[in-house]
Design a protein around this motif. Structure first.
Motif, mmCIF file in Angstrom:
data_model
loop_
_atom_site.group_PDB
_atom_site.id
_atom_site.type_symbol
_atom_site.label_atom_id
_atom_site.label_comp_id
_atom_site.label_asym_id
_atom_site.label_seq_id
_atom_site.Cartn_x
_atom_site.Cartn_y
_atom_site.Cartn_z
ATOM 1 N N VAL A 181 5.475 -1.746 8.296
ATOM 2 C CA VAL A 181 5.682 -0.631 9.232
ATOM 3 C C VAL A 181 5.628 0.711 8.498
ATOM 4 O O VAL A 181 4.956 1.654 8.946
ATOM 5 C CB VAL A 181 7.022 -0.793 9.981
ATOM 6 N N VAL A 182 6.327 0.795 7.358
ATOM 7 C CA VAL A 182 6.323 2.039 6.584
ATOM 8 C C VAL A 182 4.912 2.335 6.055
ATOM 9 O O VAL A 182 4.470 3.492 6.022
ATOM 10 C CB VAL A 182 7.330 1.970 5.418
ATOM 11 N N GLY A 183 4.208 1.276 5.685
ATOM 12 C CA GLY A 183 2.836 1.454 5.215
ATOM 13 C C GLY A 183 1.935 2.029 6.288
ATOM 14 O O GLY A 183 1.131 2.930 6.036
ATOM 15 N N TRP A 184 2.096 1.515 7.504
ATOM 16 C CA TRP A 184 1.273 2.032 8.594
ATOM 17 C C TRP A 184 1.684 3.443 8.987
ATOM 18 O O TRP A 184 0.841 4.253 9.397
ATOM 19 C CB TRP A 184 1.313 1.077 9.790
ATOM 20 N N LEU A 185 2.969 3.764 8.853
ATOM 21 C CA LEU A 185 3.399 5.143 9.066
ATOM 22 C C LEU A 185 2.711 6.058 8.061
ATOM 23 O O LEU A 185 2.236 7.157 8.413
ATOM 24 C CB LEU A 185 4.918 5.242 8.918
ATOM 25 N N ALA A 281 -7.031 3.812 0.967
ATOM 26 C CA ALA A 281 -6.322 3.600 2.233
ATOM 27 C C ALA A 281 -6.713 2.263 2.858
ATOM 28 O O ALA A 281 -5.864 1.530 3.377
ATOM 29 C CB ALA A 281 -6.629 4.746 3.196
ATOM 30 N N ALA A 282 -8.001 1.929 2.793
ATOM 31 C CA ALA A 282 -8.453 0.638 3.323
ATOM 32 C C ALA A 282 -7.852 -0.521 2.528
ATOM 33 O O ALA A 282 -7.455 -1.551 3.097
ATOM 34 C CB ALA A 282 -9.975 0.566 3.300
ATOM 35 N N LEU A 283 -7.768 -0.352 1.214
ATOM 36 C CA LEU A 283 -7.174 -1.392 0.373
ATOM 37 C C LEU A 283 -5.672 -1.512 0.624
ATOM 38 O O LEU A 283 -5.117 -2.627 0.576
ATOM 39 C CB LEU A 283 -7.442 -1.092 -1.097
ATOM 40 N N ILE A 284 -5.012 -0.388 0.912
ATOM 41 C CA ILE A 284 -3.592 -0.430 1.276
ATOM 42 C C ILE A 284 -3.408 -1.250 2.550
ATOM 43 O O ILE A 284 -2.504 -2.089 2.643
ATOM 44 C CB ILE A 284 -3.048 0.994 1.497
ATOM 45 N N SER A 285 -4.265 -1.012 3.554
ATOM 46 C CA SER A 285 -4.179 -1.774 4.802
ATOM 47 C C SER A 285 -4.347 -3.267 4.543
ATOM 48 O O SER A 285 -3.616 -4.095 5.102
ATOM 49 C CB SER A 285 -5.252 -1.293 5.785
#
Length: 300
Positions: A181-185, A281-285
């Motif tokens: 959730v925090v990652g998507w925020l 950012a894509a790799l984080i997702s």
């Protein structure tokens, strides 16, 4: 004396051979699906960073008269039209994956179908992006939809092939959800920063009007919270080899992404670094999705 009749069995048809090959290579095709979805995030960044967002000024045609780019549109038209063509590559890969896993009922087939349906949906959102003349909120939706597609591709890969395991303890599962959730925020706040700053995709496209420096600092605080949540997940899941491994990978990506973010902020957003930040950012997702699914039970 007996004679043996020659076999009249025609053997497997070409269709069955192709289906057999696809099923045998379902995992590799699913990897291609993930790579393609990450790739289109990067090519979308190229479109924006080169000011080619309206290289094709309308949709679904490139211009009112033509579906394809022409000389008058210049290099920006070529870049934007090239990105549109990649959607068809994405669709072809996604459909191939659906065919490869169609005989597998349950989540695997459902995920493959959802990903395939997501490709034309993304195309429509991209069209709305152009028709809205790169409205920053629509651009943000377009990017976040791609991030969601990346996460679904990771989920599919985990279901296709990952270690057999029991569900992680409840505290670890909760920590993974909080991290997700925090990652998507953080990802969403990244689009807010983008919508308030330069590199809008076209010189004449409007911005949100928010203070880009302030939004950058708010985004940075969210990244700090993400790193903290990831460290908590790593600590709680340290006894689970799979959870530990995938969480370490996510943490490394986060630290690299944070470093790139700070350097690009301090150097006034050079195009190359911004492009790498989009890839990050894509790799984080992908990493967020992998940590989340790693806490589930999985049977071979």
């Amino acid at each position: 004396m007996t004679t043996t009749e020659p076999s009249t069995d025609p053997g497997p048809s070409a269709r069955h051979k192709v289906l057999g090959w696809l099923r045998a290579h379902a995992y590799g095709l699913a990897i291609a699906n993930l790579v393609a979805n990450i790739g289109i995030v990067v090519t979308g960044a190229v479109v924006r960073l080169t000011g080619s967002g309206l290289g094709c000024p309308t949709w679904p045609k490139c211009t009112e008269e033509s579906y394809v780019a022409h000389e008058a549109l210049g290099i920006n038209g070529v870049i934007e039209f090239g990105n549109r063509l990649l959607t068809y590559v994405l669709a072809a890969i996604a459909i191939t994956v659906v065919i490869a896993v169609w005989n597998r009922r349950g989540t695997i087939r459902t995920l493959a179908v959802v990903i395939a349906l997501g490709v034309p949906l993304q195309g429509v959102i991209g069209g709305i992006t152009v028709l809205s003349e790169l409205n920053p909120y629509v651009v943000a939706l377009h990017l976040l939809a791609s991030m969601a597609m990346v996460g679904l591709c990771v989920w599919l890969l985990d279901d296709l092939r990952s270690p057999e395991r029991e569900a992680a303890p409840r505290t670890v599962r909760i920590a993974a959800v909080v991290t997700f959730v925090v990652g998507w925020l953080s990802l969403w706040l990244g689009t807010v920063v983008t919508g308030s700053g330069p590199h809008s995709g076209d010189l004449d496209s409007r911005r949100t009007g928010l203070d880009p420096a302030l939004m950058s600092h708010i985004h940075a605080y969210a990244v700090y919270a993400l790193i903290a949540a990831t460290l908590v997940t790593l600590w709680l899941g340290r006894k689970n080899a799979y959870v530990r491994r995938v969480t370490i990978v996510l943490l490394v990506i986060e630290l690299a992404q944070g470093l790139i973010g700070w350097v690009q902020y301090l150097t006034d957003l050079p195009v190359l670094l911004v492009g790498f930040h989009m890839l990050g950012a894509a790799l984080i997702s992908a990493g967020l999705a992998r940590v989340l699914v790693s806490t589930r039970a999985h049977s071979a």
